[in-house]
Each structure stands twice: as C-alpha cells, then as structure tokens.
Write a protein that holds these residues in place. Sequence first.
Motif, mmCIF file in Angstrom:
data_model
loop_
_atom_site.group_PDB
_atom_site.id
_atom_site.type_symbol
_atom_site.label_atom_id
_atom_site.label_comp_id
_atom_site.label_asym_id
_atom_site.label_seq_id
_atom_site.Cartn_x
_atom_site.Cartn_y
_atom_site.Cartn_z
ATOM 1 N N LEU A 1 0.837 -1.209 0.000
ATOM 2 C CA LEU A 1 0.000 0.000 0.000
ATOM 3 C C LEU A 1 0.867 1.252 0.000
ATOM 4 O O LEU A 1 0.609 2.202 -0.753
ATOM 5 N N LEU A 2 1.896 1.276 0.831
ATOM 6 C CA LEU A 2 2.798 2.435 0.891
ATOM 7 C C LEU A 2 3.497 2.666 -0.444
ATOM 8 O O LEU A 2 3.657 3.808 -0.884
ATOM 9 N N LYS A 3 3.912 1.577 -1.082
ATOM 10 C CA LYS A 3 4.568 1.710 -2.397
ATOM 11 C C LYS A 3 3.591 2.283 -3.418
ATOM 12 O O LYS A 3 3.967 3.113 -4.258
ATOM 13 N N ALA A 4 2.335 1.830 -3.348
ATOM 14 C CA ALA A 4 1.322 2.318 -4.282
ATOM 15 C C ALA A 4 1.071 3.816 -4.063
ATOM 16 O O ALA A 4 0.964 4.585 -5.029
ATOM 17 N N ILE A 5 1.004 4.236 -2.799
ATOM 18 C CA ILE A 5 0.789 5.653 -2.481
ATOM 19 C C ILE A 5 1.944 6.504 -3.001
ATOM 20 O O ILE A 5 1.736 7.569 -3.600
ATOM 21 N N ASP A 6 3.173 6.049 -2.799
ATOM 22 C CA ASP A 6 4.355 6.814 -3.205
ATOM 23 C C ASP A 6 4.515 6.897 -4.724
ATOM 24 O O ASP A 6 5.182 7.804 -5.233
ATOM 25 N N ASN A 7 3.916 5.938 -5.442
ATOM 26 C CA ASN A 7 4.089 5.918 -6.902
ATOM 27 C C ASN A 7 2.851 6.357 -7.680
ATOM 28 O O ASN A 7 2.909 6.503 -8.901
ATOM 29 N N PHE A 8 1.746 6.573 -6.988
ATOM 30 C CA PHE A 8 0.503 6.923 -7.671
ATOM 31 C C PHE A 8 0.519 8.369 -8.143
ATOM 32 O O PHE A 8 1.097 9.250 -7.517
ATOM 33 N N TYR B 1 -5.217 0.977 -9.011
ATOM 34 C CA TYR B 1 -3.756 0.997 -9.129
ATOM 35 C C TYR B 1 -3.092 0.215 -8.004
ATOM 36 O O TYR B 1 -2.090 -0.480 -8.203
ATOM 37 N N ALA B 2 -3.656 0.313 -6.790
ATOM 38 C CA ALA B 2 -3.005 -0.255 -5.607
ATOM 39 C C ALA B 2 -3.158 -1.765 -5.471
ATOM 40 O O ALA B 2 -2.245 -2.440 -4.982
ATOM 41 N N VAL B 3 -4.306 -2.301 -5.878
ATOM 42 C CA VAL B 3 -4.578 -3.736 -5.668
ATOM 43 C C VAL B 3 -3.479 -4.641 -6.219
ATOM 44 O O VAL B 3 -2.972 -5.516 -5.498
ATOM 45 N N PRO B 4 -3.039 -4.492 -7.484
ATOM 46 C CA PRO B 4 -1.974 -5.375 -7.996
ATOM 47 C C PRO B 4 -0.666 -5.253 -7.214
ATOM 48 O O PRO B 4 0.041 -6.250 -7.031
ATOM 49 N N MET B 5 -0.347 -4.053 -6.740
ATOM 50 C CA MET B 5 0.899 -3.857 -5.995
ATOM 51 C C MET B 5 0.825 -4.523 -4.620
ATOM 52 O O MET B 5 1.801 -5.125 -4.153
ATOM 53 N N ILE B 6 -0.334 -4.427 -3.979
ATOM 54 C CA ILE B 6 -0.514 -5.052 -2.666
ATOM 55 C C ILE B 6 -0.479 -6.574 -2.804
ATOM 56 O O ILE B 6 0.190 -7.275 -2.044
ATOM 57 N N MET B 7 -1.206 -7.103 -3.802
ATOM 58 C CA MET B 7 -1.235 -8.546 -4.037
ATOM 59 C C MET B 7 0.150 -9.069 -4.389
ATOM 60 O O MET B 7 0.572 -10.135 -3.925
ATOM 61 N N GLY B 8 0.876 -8.308 -5.198
ATOM 62 C CA GLY B 8 2.221 -8.717 -5.604
ATOM 63 C C GLY B 8 3.158 -8.816 -4.413
ATOM 64 O O GLY B 8 3.958 -9.748 -4.311
ATOM 65 N N GLU B 9 3.043 -7.856 -3.503
ATOM 66 C CA GLU B 9 3.887 -7.853 -2.306
ATOM 67 C C GLU B 9 3.598 -9.072 -1.429
ATOM 68 O O GLU B 9 4.505 -9.737 -0.920
ATOM 69 N N ILE B 10 2.309 -9.394 -1.271
ATOM 70 C CA ILE B 10 1.914 -10.545 -0.452
ATOM 71 C C ILE B 10 2.373 -11.846 -1.097
ATOM 72 O O ILE B 10 2.899 -12.741 -0.430
#
Length: 258
Positions: free
Chosen positions: A75-82, A93-102
């Motif tokens: 989530l933090l990465k998505a916020i910083d890159n959005f 935008y955030a869902v794929p980044m959160i899922m990828g991290e998990i």
Amino acid sequence: MSQYKVEISGINTNDLKALTNEKMNELFKLLKNGKQEVRDYIVEGNLKLVLSIIRKMNVRSDNMDDLFQIGCIGLLKAIDNFDLSYNVKFSTYAVPMIMGEIRRYIRDNNQIRISRSVKDIAFKIVKMKEEFYSKNGYEMSTKELEEKLNVSQYEIANALESLKDPISIFEPIYNDGGDTILLYDQIEDKKSSKNELSSKLALEKAINDLDKRENFILNQRYIVGKTQMEIAKELDISQAQVSRLEKGAIKQLQKVLK
C-alpha cells in the motif's frame, strides 16, 4: 488469529472507514503539493482495502498479522508511486501492488525452498490457464502449455507440484475407532526395502560414470530446476544439444534401474 478479524496496534480493522474516490483525489492533490502529513491519513483510509485483498486471496497462514503488514508495505509503495494523471481510481492501481507484495512474501518464505525458475514457470502456468479458461470456458491441455511455454511435461508437473502445501508425515489418514494410521506408516515399501541399498549404490555409480557435462546437466535440470535454454546459455551450446545429452544420460541411468 481469525482471518476475518485482524487487529493492528489495538485497532480492529472491522471499524476502519474507507475513503471515497473524491476524497482520495483531494488528498493526493495535497500530497503532491508537499502536504506530507496527509500521507498517514491516506494509509489509514486504505487499511480496509489491504484486509479485503488478504481475505479475497484466501491465503492460508498461521499469522495473518504478518500478511497484513506486508500488504501495508505494498500500500505504501502504491501511495508513493501513484499519480492522478493515470486517470484511474487509486484502488485500481493499488490492488496489484498489494497482491504482488503478499505473493512475493509467501513465495520467498515457503518452508520448502523452490528454485526461482521453477516458481516462475508455475506462476506462468497458473496465469495462462486462468486466462485460457476465462476466454474459452474449458481447461488448457498440458500439450498446449508445453507448446506455449516451450517446456516439458515433467517441468509443468514439477512446477505445479511446487505450489502445493507440504504435508506432515504424521498426518492422520485413517481412523476406524482404534489406532490412528499416519502417513508415516504407509511410506515404507517393505517389498523393495531389501534391495534399496544395492539399488542406491548402483545408481550412484551410474551417475558418477556419466561424463562431466551430462552430470552437470542432470544436476541443473532436476536438482536446481533450470530450463534447457538456461543450461544451454551456460554451456554455450544449443538447446537441442542439451536435450540430446539429457536424454542420453537418462537412458544410461534407466538401464541401471531396470
């Protein structure tokens, strides 16, 4: 900890409120203009999104807290890159980044270490099968997977096997009211156990009798988990040569095992 109730720093995530898209756009405009204090507010307003993703992924884990924290990193990465110029909702935008991290966390922290090349093949297979089924309404055949990914049936089976959870040898498999039969009780093949040592020694000798390059290829293919193409690049030969050497080495070992 229940999968449907995760607490972080004493806060029940069931009570968290989600921010509207309009509010998110307003906050990101402030963030872009240097108002860093709104970043925490954006994080708090999307913790519920992280929880919903973990639930949707149906991840089996003894510690859902850890997965929640990893999801928050995404989530933090998505916020910083959005950027609002992407013209999409932040959640999209955030869902794929959160899922990828998990997924990376689960993959890299598995109890059994699987080579990266085998994992990559496994995830490609899963993605390809899902897309194929969604488009055609029936399962993709192994032969079609072989052709699309340029890998053997063995590699496909091995990759899919790597996605399965390990089972304890002390797993109960039968109970008729008396003594429980464990998986451990069924593992030993008593008929072949007498010849096990001699077969093992014969196989070991056969492997040692292979030339250095054949030995290397078998080790890299079936222990490390590399593809024929990867080995070909290392040895500076063609994939066809690797395939021929591999088949020849396997035939030699099969003669010993017959």
